[in-house]
Design a protein around this motif. Sequence first.
Motif, PDB file in Angstrom:
ATOM      1  N   VAL A 154       6.353   8.140  -6.431  1.00  0.00           N
ATOM      2  CA  VAL A 154       6.214   7.463  -5.402  1.00  0.00           C
ATOM      3  C   VAL A 154       7.532   6.911  -5.053  1.00  0.00           C
ATOM      4  O   VAL A 154       8.483   6.586  -5.779  1.00  0.00           O
ATOM      5  CB  VAL A 154       5.650   5.921  -5.786  1.00  0.00           C
ATOM      6  N   GLN A 155       8.073   7.300  -3.997  1.00  0.00           N
ATOM      7  CA  GLN A 155       9.370   6.739  -3.200  1.00  0.00           C
ATOM      8  C   GLN A 155       9.265   5.671  -2.610  1.00  0.00           C
ATOM      9  O   GLN A 155       8.376   4.984  -2.321  1.00  0.00           O
ATOM     10  CB  GLN A 155       9.943   7.974  -2.309  1.00  0.00           C
ATOM     11  N   GLN A 156      10.603   4.984  -2.560  1.00  0.00           N
ATOM     12  CA  GLN A 156      10.528   3.753  -1.730  1.00  0.00           C
ATOM     13  C   GLN A 156       9.981   3.858  -0.349  1.00  0.00           C
ATOM     14  O   GLN A 156       9.241   2.873  -0.028  1.00  0.00           O
ATOM     15  CB  GLN A 156      11.981   3.187  -1.812  1.00  0.00           C
ATOM     16  N   SER A 157      10.243   4.983   0.476  1.00  0.00           N
ATOM     17  CA  SER A 157       9.671   4.946   1.796  1.00  0.00           C
ATOM     18  C   SER A 157       8.130   5.328   1.598  1.00  0.00           C
ATOM     19  O   SER A 157       7.716   5.259   2.734  1.00  0.00           O
ATOM     20  CB  SER A 157      10.248   6.227   2.264  1.00  0.00           C
ATOM     21  N   ASP A 158       7.627   5.389   0.489  1.00  0.00           N
ATOM     22  CA  ASP A 158       6.106   5.456   0.600  1.00  0.00           C
ATOM     23  C   ASP A 158       5.364   4.411   0.314  1.00  0.00           C
ATOM     24  O   ASP A 158       4.110   4.080   0.571  1.00  0.00           O
ATOM     25  CB  ASP A 158       5.539   6.464  -0.700  1.00  0.00           C
ATOM     26  N   VAL A 159       6.054   3.424   0.269  1.00  0.00           N
ATOM     27  CA  VAL A 159       5.533   1.855   0.175  1.00  0.00           C
ATOM     28  C   VAL A 159       5.683   1.043   1.493  1.00  0.00           C
ATOM     29  O   VAL A 159       6.714   0.865   2.161  1.00  0.00           O
ATOM     30  CB  VAL A 159       6.340   0.923  -0.892  1.00  0.00           C
ATOM     31  N   LEU A 160       4.308   0.714   2.051  1.00  0.00           N
ATOM     32  CA  LEU A 160       4.309   0.090   3.237  1.00  0.00           C
ATOM     33  C   LEU A 160       3.618  -1.112   3.035  1.00  0.00           C
ATOM     34  O   LEU A 160       2.919  -1.418   2.022  1.00  0.00           O
ATOM     35  CB  LEU A 160       3.191   0.811   4.192  1.00  0.00           C
ATOM     36  N   CYS A 161       3.950  -2.188   3.852  1.00  0.00           N
ATOM     37  CA  CYS A 161       3.380  -3.342   3.944  1.00  0.00           C
ATOM     38  C   CYS A 161       1.857  -3.426   4.564  1.00  0.00           C
ATOM     39  O   CYS A 161       1.812  -2.552   5.353  1.00  0.00           O
ATOM     40  CB  CYS A 161       4.012  -4.428   4.875  1.00  0.00           C
ATOM     41  N   ASN A 162       0.931  -3.939   3.903  1.00  0.00           N
ATOM     42  CA  ASN A 162      -0.535  -3.862   4.018  1.00  0.00           C
ATOM     43  C   ASN A 162      -0.829  -4.363   5.230  1.00  0.00           C
ATOM     44  O   ASN A 162      -1.853  -4.161   6.036  1.00  0.00           O
ATOM     45  CB  ASN A 162      -1.313  -4.568   2.931  1.00  0.00           C
ATOM     46  N   MET A 195       0.884  -1.119  -0.007  1.00  0.00           N
ATOM     47  CA  MET A 195       0.057  -0.163  -0.113  1.00  0.00           C
ATOM     48  C   MET A 195       1.005   1.176  -0.152  1.00  0.00           C
ATOM     49  O   MET A 195       2.048   1.013   0.233  1.00  0.00           O
ATOM     50  CB  MET A 195      -0.904   0.042   1.288  1.00  0.00           C
ATOM     51  N   LEU A 196       0.481   2.220  -0.423  1.00  0.00           N
ATOM     52  CA  LEU A 196       1.132   3.458  -0.380  1.00  0.00           C
ATOM     53  C   LEU A 196       0.734   4.292   1.072  1.00  0.00           C
ATOM     54  O   LEU A 196      -0.439   4.150   1.455  1.00  0.00           O
ATOM     55  CB  LEU A 196       0.584   4.733  -1.621  1.00  0.00           C
ATOM     56  N   ARG A 197       1.705   4.967   1.393  1.00  0.00           N
ATOM     57  CA  ARG A 197       1.560   5.830   2.642  1.00  0.00           C
ATOM     58  C   ARG A 197       0.434   6.798   2.373  1.00  0.00           C
ATOM     59  O   ARG A 197       0.331   7.401   1.562  1.00  0.00           O
ATOM     60  CB  ARG A 197       2.857   6.361   2.879  1.00  0.00           C
ATOM     61  N   PRO A 198      -0.420   7.042   3.339  1.00  0.00           N
ATOM     62  CA  PRO A 198      -1.427   7.894   3.257  1.00  0.00           C
ATOM     63  C   PRO A 198      -0.845   9.187   2.772  1.00  0.00           C
ATOM     64  O   PRO A 198      -0.045   9.702   3.640  1.00  0.00           O
ATOM     65  CB  PRO A 198      -2.392   8.146   4.609  1.00  0.00           C
ATOM     66  N   GLY A 199      -1.287  10.005   1.861  1.00  0.00           N
ATOM     67  CA  GLY A 199      -0.680  11.341   1.553  1.00  0.00           C
ATOM     68  C   GLY A 199       0.493  11.369   0.543  1.00  0.00           C
ATOM     69  O   GLY A 199       0.611  12.321   0.129  1.00  0.00           O
ATOM     70  N   ALA A 200       0.797  10.010   0.039  1.00  0.00           N
ATOM     71  CA  ALA A 200       1.877  10.026  -0.839  1.00  0.00           C
ATOM     72  C   ALA A 200       1.258  10.465  -2.119  1.00  0.00           C
ATOM     73  O   ALA A 200       0.121  10.077  -2.461  1.00  0.00           O
ATOM     74  CB  ALA A 200       2.506   8.561  -0.826  1.00  0.00           C
ATOM     75  N   ASP A 201       2.262  10.853  -2.996  1.00  0.00           N
ATOM     76  CA  ASP A 201       2.021  11.354  -4.376  1.00  0.00           C
ATOM     77  C   ASP A 201       1.881  10.085  -5.232  1.00  0.00           C
ATOM     78  O   ASP A 201       3.210   9.545  -5.454  1.00  0.00           O
ATOM     79  CB  ASP A 201       2.986  12.366  -4.736  1.00  0.00           C
ATOM     80  N   PRO A 202       1.003   9.643  -5.982  1.00  0.00           N
ATOM     81  CA  PRO A 202       0.931   8.428  -6.680  1.00  0.00           C
ATOM     82  C   PRO A 202       1.725   8.635  -7.946  1.00  0.00           C
ATOM     83  O   PRO A 202       2.200   7.834  -8.554  1.00  0.00           O
ATOM     84  CB  PRO A 202      -0.479   8.293  -6.961  1.00  0.00           C
ATOM     85  N   GLN A 203       1.948   9.909  -8.344  1.00  0.00           N
ATOM     86  CA  GLN A 203       2.617  10.226  -9.253  1.00  0.00           C
ATOM     87  C   GLN A 203       4.210  10.147  -9.236  1.00  0.00           C
ATOM     88  O   GLN A 203       5.163  10.214 -10.107  1.00  0.00           O
ATOM     89  CB  GLN A 203       2.509  11.519 -10.096  1.00  0.00           C
TER      90      GLN A 203
END
Length: 109
Positions: A11-19, A1-9
């Motif tokens: 995406v940084q590695q640190s925006d990616v979280l385990c669901n 999942m993407l961190r809430p508030g991350a920019d989907p256009q």
Amino acid sequence: MLRPGADPQNVQQSDVLCNFCERVWTDDLPLIEGHQGSIICGHCLRAACANLEKGVLAPSHSSCTMCLEHRDDPAWESPAVKASVICARCINLGARSLERDKDFNWKRA
Ligand SMILES: [Zn+2]
Ligand SMILES: [Zn+2]
């Protein structure tokens, strides 16, 4: 999942979280991608494998976070993130592909 508030256009590695545990993706964290950007990390996958061996069933009403399908098979529900469920098929597929990944010395047990 993407961190809430991350920019989907952008995406940084640190925006990616385990669901399943909301751990942040780092280079030494193995993970498996499911549908619609769902992610399970190696730690959660190992817990899910252990649960499968015990034969524990997850709530049957929920659909799998990874494949979005509902099955009446055993599944694992994250103790940390409610409603995050992974079905037996996705657990086995994920474990097999992580075990094959030579970048990580991942074992299901
Ligand atoms: Zn996780
Ligand atoms: Zn599934």
